[in-house]
Design a protein around this motif. Structure first.
Motif, PDB file in Angstrom:
ATOM      1  N   UNK A   1       0.792  -1.211   0.037  1.00  0.00           N
ATOM      2  CA  UNK A   1      -0.101  -0.176   0.168  1.00  0.00           C
ATOM      3  C   UNK A   1       0.843   1.330  -0.078  1.00  0.00           C
ATOM      4  N   UNK A   2       2.211   1.107   0.568  1.00  0.00           N
ATOM      5  CA  UNK A   2       2.917   2.239   0.584  1.00  0.00           C
ATOM      6  C   UNK A   2       3.613   2.591  -0.638  1.00  0.00           C
ATOM      7  N   UNK A   3       3.774   1.501  -1.243  1.00  0.00           N
ATOM      8  CA  UNK A   3       4.335   1.710  -2.705  1.00  0.00           C
ATOM      9  C   UNK A   3       3.489   2.374  -3.458  1.00  0.00           C
ATOM     10  N   UNK A   4       2.209   2.192  -3.608  1.00  0.00           N
ATOM     11  CA  UNK A   4       1.073   2.869  -4.403  1.00  0.00           C
ATOM     12  C   UNK A   4       0.501   4.132  -3.964  1.00  0.00           C
ATOM     13  N   UNK A   5       0.892   4.698  -2.735  1.00  0.00           N
ATOM     14  CA  UNK A   5       0.574   5.840  -2.074  1.00  0.00           C
ATOM     15  C   UNK A   5      -0.572   5.948  -1.402  1.00  0.00           C
TER      16      UNK A   5
ATOM     17  N   UNK B   1      11.946   3.982  -5.506  1.00  0.00           N
ATOM     18  CA  UNK B   1      12.293   4.316  -6.700  1.00  0.00           C
ATOM     19  C   UNK B   1      11.547   3.165  -7.645  1.00  0.00           C
ATOM     20  N   UNK B   2      10.951   3.845  -8.816  1.00  0.00           N
ATOM     21  CA  UNK B   2      10.699   2.995  -9.968  1.00  0.00           C
ATOM     22  C   UNK B   2      11.037   3.471 -11.319  1.00  0.00           C
ATOM     23  N   UNK B   3      11.513   2.487 -12.097  1.00  0.00           N
ATOM     24  CA  UNK B   3      12.212   2.952 -13.238  1.00  0.00           C
ATOM     25  C   UNK B   3      13.079   3.952 -13.021  1.00  0.00           C
ATOM     26  N   UNK B   4      13.789   3.933 -12.154  1.00  0.00           N
ATOM     27  CA  UNK B   4      14.838   4.788 -11.695  1.00  0.00           C
ATOM     28  C   UNK B   4      14.567   6.259 -11.357  1.00  0.00           C
ATOM     29  N   UNK B   5      13.219   6.386 -11.245  1.00  0.00           N
ATOM     30  CA  UNK B   5      12.743   7.770 -10.799  1.00  0.00           C
ATOM     31  C   UNK B   5      12.118   7.706  -9.059  1.00  0.00           C
ATOM     32  N   UNK B   6      12.267   8.788  -8.602  1.00  0.00           N
ATOM     33  CA  UNK B   6      11.973   8.619  -7.200  1.00  0.00           C
ATOM     34  C   UNK B   6      10.435   8.881  -7.245  1.00  0.00           C
ATOM     35  N   UNK B   7       9.634   7.882  -6.556  1.00  0.00           N
ATOM     36  CA  UNK B   7       8.137   8.157  -6.526  1.00  0.00           C
ATOM     37  C   UNK B   7       7.482   8.164  -5.053  1.00  0.00           C
ATOM     38  N   UNK B   8       8.619   8.424  -4.263  1.00  0.00           N
ATOM     39  CA  UNK B   8       8.172   8.376  -2.714  1.00  0.00           C
ATOM     40  C   UNK B   8       6.660   8.988  -2.538  1.00  0.00           C
ATOM     41  N   UNK B   9       6.495  10.206  -2.664  1.00  0.00           N
ATOM     42  CA  UNK B   9       5.320  11.057  -2.376  1.00  0.00           C
ATOM     43  C   UNK B   9       4.653  11.257  -3.499  1.00  0.00           C
TER      44      UNK B   9
END
Length: 238
Positions: free
Chosen positions: A48-52, A62-70
């Protein structure tokens, strides 16, 4: 293999309760990774944290080299990552086709939506037969197929499955895990949270074992199947 998803020091809290405690893991392109552990170990909170859907207290995703944390949840499907949640959560008052259309909310190209429908219906012929039927009238197994199909409508690069076999008959469970293998063969990378340990390790390439919000073991699925840490994670919780 290239890392598709990389997670560093991920923590998730619900008020004073720390559900996930600074875990590190990665998922490589083209593999199936199982997340195992007893109830309350932090597996679903991690997905659930991975998808916000729950806030990250600390750490980096990081997903596909991009920071998606927030990133907000609605931005993850267009980026290529979707979740099929625990408990299916289909829209019972909507038809099968309408539920699937909800999974393609980010797609504006009509031809792409038609192609996504064709793909899902080829994977799940029963959904095509019942496309005009209310989702709430489907069997549990059919609702699980619909939940997975809805997640596939955005053509994800990484599909997160939370307890896909929960509450299903043994015959249907076998079909679900056959589907997981088939999707990997079609180029989808998968992360699977699953209580059915033997089935999960049968299809997974690697796995992580969680206990009390921490990773206590990781490695090849064949190695984890013989791991004392895996047994302790369940027996200790019991």
């Amino acid at each position: 293999m290239t890392s598709l998803l990389s997670v560093q020091s991920l923590s998730v809290s619900y008020g004073p309760i720390e559900a996930v405690r600074g875990i590190d893991f990665d998922i490589k392109e083209g593999e199936i990774v199982a997340f195992l552990g007893a109830n309350g170990a932090g597996k679903s909170s991690t997905l659930n944290a991975l998808v916000g859907l729950v806030p990250v207290t600390s750490g980096k995703v990081s997903f596909k080299g991009q920071d998606i944390t927030d990133w907000p949840p609605e931005s993850l499907a267009p980026a290529g990552m979707t979740l099929s949640p625990e408990g299916r959560r289909v829209f019972g008052a909507l038809s099968v086709a309408e539920n699937l259309r909800m999974g393609a909310f980010s797609i504006k190209d009509k031809a792409a939506i038609e192609a996504a429908w064709d793909r899902v219906y080829s994977l799940f012929p029963i959904l095509h037969e019942r496309r005009d039927q209310f989702a709430g009238t489907l069997s549990g197994g059919q609702q699980q197929m619909l939940a997975v199909g809805r997640a596939l409508m955005s053509s994800p690069k990484l599909l997160l499955l939370d307890e896909p076999s929960l509450g299903l008959a043994p015959k249907i469970i076998g079909q679900v895990f056959d589907l997981i293998s088939l999707l990997r063969d079609q180029g989808v990378t998968l992360a699977v949270v699953e209580q059915n340990v033997s089935m999960a390790l049968e299809v997974a390439d690697r796995g992580y074992v969680l206990a009390s919000g921490e990773i206590v073991a990781s490695g090849a699925a064949s190695k984890l199947a013989r791991s004392d840490a895996l047994k302790s994670a369940y027996l200790g919780a019991a």
